[in-house]
Design an enzyme around this catalytic site. Structure first.
Site, PDB file in Angstrom:
ATOM      1  CG  HIS A  73      -0.479  -8.532   0.233  1.00 21.53           C
ATOM      2  ND1 HIS A  73      -0.204  -7.200   0.332  1.00 21.53           N
ATOM      3  CD2 HIS A  73      -1.807  -8.607  -0.007  1.00 21.53           C
ATOM      4  CE1 HIS A  73      -1.312  -6.496   0.164  1.00 21.53           C
ATOM      5  NE2 HIS A  73      -2.299  -7.326  -0.049  1.00 21.53           N
ATOM      6  CE1 TYR A 119      -2.975  -3.110   0.584  1.00 23.75           C
ATOM      7  CE2 TYR A 119      -3.478  -2.313   2.784  1.00 23.75           C
ATOM      8  CZ  TYR A 119      -3.656  -3.239   1.782  1.00 23.75           C
ATOM      9  OH  TYR A 119      -4.524  -4.286   1.995  1.00 23.75           O
TER      10      TYR A 119
END
Ligand code: A2P
Length: 279
Positions: A111, A53
């Site tokens: 992730h 992010y």
């Protein structure tokens, strides 16, 4: 008035995780810093970020600005495929902890499995070691399918605390949810209210229930996650919507209403395919 805080669930390795937290994608550093301090004042204790992010520094600054004690907070982050390896996972931890300004991380996730690269078992071994060393309080995966989970469990004997997956009334993920339940893995929903575009909130059944319960569509959908025994990390950058999203612990939905919402499911193919996509 003291702020609302979400109830917690005890994870398989013993950590207590709030059932509802705050998602931070796609906020940048500056926005995170502002919004997180706000969210913590409202009662949020769990903040969910990721290396990918690009906002862990802002998250760290927001946590600090909130003035909350470290042990009151639950911070989740995730690492990319370049860190899929035993030593590499330790380095991913160090880098995230450094960007966040923390000396431990509550929950560290792989992730995406990236099965093409075929190194997620090694990444998982790395996470198991970090857990043993006490540098993280809980470990897990994100976007893992039952087949990926089966493999890491078979090869290491270590069960993830959490698998964070795309899950909302449009993609209810019944197969993954029952696999998680069988193994004691806690399911955490990403894009729980449907993500950007938020079509789920415009569905007639959701709008009608919102009216009947005197709640907003987002509160109905987040409560649906709670009724299913899930945990969730909705994202909002707006103070009023953040407050609304946390304020779902004073009512419940009937089982018929839960089923009516679940009937919006478009099937497993509506979810992002983690055999084909990942970073
Ligand atoms: P915003 O940040 O402007 O509030 P998800 O977490 O499922 O990915 O959904 C995130 C999206 O839903 C964002 O676009 C967010 O916009 C919006 N959103 C978050 N909370 C609410 C709410 N209570 N009502 C309507 N939209 C919301």
């Amino acid at each position: 008035m003291s702020p609302t805080t979400a109830p917690t669930v005890t994870l398989p390795h013993g950590a207590a995780m709030p059932r509802l937290g705050m998602g931070t994608w796609p906020m940048d550093d500056a926005e995170c810093e502002r919004v997180i301090a706000d969210a913590i004042a409202l009662g949020y204790r769990l903040v969910d970020t990721a290396e990918n992010y690009g906002n862990e520094r802002g998250v760290g600054r927001g946590l600090k600005a909130s003035g909350a004690a470290r042990e009151e907070l639950f911070v989740t982050t995730k690492f990319n495929k370049k860190w899929h390896g035993v030593e590499l996972a330790a380095e991913a931890f160090e880098r995230s902890a450094d960007r966040l300004g923390l000396d431990y991380i509550d929950l560290l996730l792989i992730h995406w499995p990236n099965p093409d690269q075929d190194q997620y078992v090694e990444a998982w071994q790395g996470l198991a070691r970090l857990l043993e060393q006490g540098r993280v309080k809980a470990i897990g995966t994100s976007n893992f399918k039952p087949s990926h989970l089966e493999r890491i469990i078979a090869e290491t004997g270590v069960v993830p605390d959490v698998n964070q997956i795309q899950l909302n009334p449009g993609v209810t993920r019944e197969g993954p949810r029952s696999f998680h339940a069988e193994h004691g893995i806690v399911t955490q929903s990403w894009s729980p209210i449907g993500g950007e575009g938020v079509d789920v909130l415009q569905e007639q059944v959701v709008v009608d229930l919102a009216e009947r319960y005197g709640k907003t569509p987002a509160q109905i959908v987040l409560r649906w996650h709670m009724e299913l025994g899930l945990t969730a990390v909705p994202k909002s950058s707006n103070t009023e919507r953040l407050a609304q999203n946390l304020d779902i612990f004073d009512f419940s939905l009937s089982s018929e209403d839960v089923a009516a919402i679940s009937a919006l499911d478009k099937g497993e193919s509506a979810a992002a395919d983690s055999d084909a996509f990942g970073h």
